[in-house]
Design an enzyme around this catalytic site. Structure first.
Site, short mmCIF file in Angstrom:
data_model
loop_
_atom_site.label_atom_id
_atom_site.label_comp_id
_atom_site.label_asym_id
_atom_site.label_seq_id
_atom_site.Cartn_x
_atom_site.Cartn_y
_atom_site.Cartn_z
N HIS A 151 0.80 -1.19 -0.07
CA HIS A 151 -0.09 -0.01 0.10
C HIS A 151 0.93 1.32 0.04
O HIS A 151 0.79 2.18 -0.76
CB HIS A 151 -1.07 -0.02 1.22
N GLU A 152 1.91 1.17 0.86
CA GLU A 152 2.57 2.40 0.88
C GLU A 152 3.35 2.62 -0.54
O GLU A 152 3.65 3.87 -0.87
CB GLU A 152 3.71 2.23 2.12
N HIS A 155 1.37 4.35 -3.04
CA HIS A 155 1.38 5.70 -2.84
C HIS A 155 2.73 6.27 -3.77
O HIS A 155 2.35 7.49 -4.40
CB HIS A 155 1.48 6.25 -1.41
N GLU A 209 -6.26 6.99 -1.16
CA GLU A 209 -6.13 5.51 -0.34
C GLU A 209 -6.69 4.50 -1.15
O GLU A 209 -6.20 3.48 -1.00
CB GLU A 209 -7.12 6.00 0.82
ZN LIG Z 1 -2.37 5.42 2.41
#
Ligand SMILES: [Zn+2]
Length: 280
Positions: A151-152, A155, A209
């Protein structure tokens, strides 16, 4: 680009919008390929700061964070933990090329910071930190840790920070334009405060997100991690209570819709995971 703030007539708003696009160098870019999860939103980026410059600045900030942690004796204390996190990253990073080829050439770094905070992040250009609080309080499986890191990393691949910066720059200048147009007083100080508010203090948007969640599960699946772990990790996190949620579990999108979305997308990428298991 954000909606134009207007305290005047539609005509004045239009003039401000035209002035904005003339003054603020913006271009529409595709930071990533859409992948199986189909993330294909075009992004507006300021031409004032290139990816390269942004990543360079992030690398400087990363070194400062590591230096501060080292001074306090909080950097990479547990060799087993460091090796575990780095070996997960070594599997995830090669999968990033599915979304953007240049990521293979980034100066990836992975470090563990001693802190009670349940947190992890990836700065632009691939500078990752995992906090010991996340490992201690969630006892994540490797699949779950890969879900957080995926997830990170997503980004960073999507350059969400540079996009936020671009929006902040556009808005800062827009306030000046409107100020001049309406005779309202604005000052350089106000503009810089606005910038800080938008860029430094603002969490990722709901859209960002969701994109990071979806790309994250695909990265995990392609790297041989069970993508459904994103859902179990979320549920573990929900049981923690009390603690300030880490960035990736920030309050938006709402818990329920996020879990639903993760369930749908982890199922969609499951064949990619199963393929890696057949090859073992
Ligand atoms: Zn995030």
């Amino acid at each position: 680009m954000k909606a134009i703030r207007s305290n005047g007539s539609p005509a004045r708003s239009l003039i401000a919008a035209l002035a904005l696009s003339a003054l603020v160098g913006c271009q529409t870019v595709r930071t990533t390929e859409s992948g199986v999860v189909g993330v294909d939103r075009p992004q507006r980026m300021s031409t004032l700061v290139s990816s390269e410059k942004f990543n360079q600045d992030a690398a400087g900030a990363y070194q400062k964070v590591l230096g501060d942690a080292a001074k306090k004796g909080q950097l990479n204390l547990d060799r087993g933990q460091v090796e575990r996190v780095r070996s997960i990253a070594r599997r995830l990073v090669p999968s990033t090329v599915v979304f953007r080829r240049d990521a293979a050439r980034w100066g990836w770094e992975i470090n563990v910071i001693t802190s009670n905070e349940v947190n992890a992040w990836c700065m632009p250009g691939g500078k990752i930190a995992v906090y010991t609080g996340l490992i201690a309080k969630l006892s994540p499986t490797d699949d779950e840790l890969a879900a957080v890191m995926g997830h990170e990393i997503a980004h960073a691949l999507r350059e969400h920070s540079r996009e936020q910066y671009s929006q902040a720059v556009a808005q800062g200048i827009l306030i000046d334009i409107l100020g001049a147009a309406t005779g309202a007083s604005t000052s350089a100080q106000n503009t810089s405060q606005l910038f800080l508010e938008l860029f430094v203090n603002r969490p990722h948007s709901r859209t960002d997100e969701t994109e990071a969640d979806r790309i994250g599960v695909e990265l995990a699946a392609r790297s041989g991690f069970d993508p459904r772990a994103a859902v179990t990790l979320w549920k573990k996190m929900g049981k923690l209570g009390g603690d300030k949620p880490p960035e990736w579990l920030s309050t938006h999108p709402s818990d329920q819709s996020r879990v639903r979305d993760l369930q749908v997308y982890s199922e969609r990428v499951l064949p990619l995971y199963e393929e890696t298991q057949r090859k073992r």
